[in-house]
Motif scaffolding. Structure first.
Motif, short mmCIF file in Angstrom:
data_model
loop_
_atom_site.label_atom_id
_atom_site.label_comp_id
_atom_site.label_asym_id
_atom_site.label_seq_id
_atom_site.Cartn_x
_atom_site.Cartn_y
_atom_site.Cartn_z
N ALA A 193 7.87 -3.70 -1.49
CA ALA A 193 7.32 -3.10 -2.71
C ALA A 193 6.60 -1.79 -2.42
N PHE A 194 5.89 -1.72 -1.30
CA PHE A 194 5.22 -0.47 -0.93
C PHE A 194 6.23 0.62 -0.59
N TYR A 195 7.25 0.28 0.22
CA TYR A 195 8.26 1.27 0.56
C TYR A 195 9.01 1.74 -0.69
N GLY A 196 9.29 0.79 -1.58
CA GLY A 196 10.07 1.12 -2.76
C GLY A 196 9.34 1.98 -3.76
N THR A 197 8.02 1.81 -3.87
CA THR A 197 7.28 2.54 -4.90
C THR A 197 6.59 3.79 -4.37
N ARG A 198 6.35 3.86 -3.07
CA ARG A 198 5.63 5.01 -2.52
C ARG A 198 6.52 5.97 -1.73
N GLY A 199 7.76 5.59 -1.54
CA GLY A 199 8.73 6.51 -0.95
C GLY A 199 8.30 7.09 0.39
N GLU A 200 8.41 8.41 0.52
CA GLU A 200 8.14 9.07 1.79
C GLU A 200 6.67 9.03 2.19
N ARG A 201 5.79 8.65 1.27
CA ARG A 201 4.37 8.53 1.63
C ARG A 201 4.11 7.32 2.51
N THR A 202 5.07 6.41 2.58
CA THR A 202 4.89 5.20 3.37
C THR A 202 5.86 5.15 4.54
N GLY A 203 5.29 5.14 5.75
CA GLY A 203 6.09 4.98 6.95
C GLY A 203 5.77 3.68 7.67
N ALA A 204 4.73 2.97 7.20
CA ALA A 204 4.35 1.69 7.81
C ALA A 204 3.47 0.92 6.84
N VAL A 205 3.51 -0.40 6.97
CA VAL A 205 2.67 -1.30 6.17
C VAL A 205 2.06 -2.33 7.11
N VAL A 206 0.76 -2.58 6.95
CA VAL A 206 0.06 -3.57 7.77
C VAL A 206 -0.66 -4.55 6.84
N HIS A 207 -0.49 -5.83 7.13
CA HIS A 207 -1.15 -6.90 6.36
C HIS A 207 -1.88 -7.81 7.34
N LEU A 208 -3.17 -8.03 7.11
CA LEU A 208 -3.98 -8.89 7.98
C LEU A 208 -4.68 -9.97 7.17
#
Length: 217
Positions: free
Chosen positions: A81-96
């Motif tokens: 969902a982050f990659y799909g909605t934020r496009g080129e602004r997102t190169g990585a996602v971290v969940h803790l």
């Protein structure tokens, strides 16, 4: 060493650092990062971030198909969902499952649209507003729907009774931001009820305009 090989090593290095500093425990938490070809590397389901194997990371192609490695984290809808909605602004996602962030999500009285109080400049600069999302069963596709409903306007959310999720332009930025979120949550708990002097609205607006921070009203 290829760029993808370096990214695999970087995911494992950051995962081990987060785990060893107690920012997530057991087999909790997950990391994803975009590859040069547009695909993703993702930490596997049931894997401890402290003991990742670079050769066993889940590998997706640019079309979203799993092409190599172990089965991915069950939280893929959240990452996607982050990659799909934020496009080129997102190169990585971290969940803790970071302790202080989770604790803050349990307490009543916070602003769900901006749960993290602006206690320091760097929390504003690295995170913008942090949205509190309701509880979802781990792996529930509805988590992805909740992130998509934000329309790409937030880079950081806190899942109630679960933990923080942060998207960054690259892996280093995402890790630094989620560390800042946890530290600010810790400060918020330490000063709760003591009437701490946080940043004023004017000071926040100065940061937003100076550094071009995403800060929707």
């Amino acid at each position: 060493m290829s760029e993808e090989a370096r990214l695999r090593e970087e995911i494992c290095r950051h995962g081990r650092s987060l785990f060893e500093r107690g920012l997530t425990g057991g087999a909790s938490g997950n990391i994803s990062a975009r590859c040069p070809d547009g695909g993703l590397l993702v930490t596997p389901t049931g894997a401890s971030l402290g003991r990742l194997d670079p050769d066993r990371l889940s590998r997706f192609d640019a079309a979203g198909r799993l092409v190599a490695g172990d089965a991915p984290t069950k939280e893929m809808p959240l990452h996607g969902a982050f990659y799909g909605t934020r496009g080129e602004r997102t190169g990585a996602v971290v969940h803790l499952h970071a302790t202080h962030s989770v604790a803050l999500s349990l307490l009543p009285g916070g602003d769900p649209d901006n749960l993290l109080p602006p206690l320091t400049a760097y929390s504003v600069m690295r995170l913008g507003k942090v949205k509190l999302l309701p509880y979802f069963r781990p792996g529930d596709p509805a988590m992805g729907d909740a992130v998509r409903s934000l329309g790409g306007r937030r880079s950081a959310v806190l899942l109630a009774n679960h933990g923080p999720v942060v998207a960054g332009k690259d892996l280093e930025a995402a890790v630094c931001a989620i560390e800042e979120l946890e530290e600010t949550a810790r400060l918020a708990l330490l000063t709760r009820g003591a009437n701490p002097i946080g940043l004023t609205d004017t000071q926040v607006r100065d940061l937003v305009s100076t550094f071009g921070i995403e800060w929707d009203d």
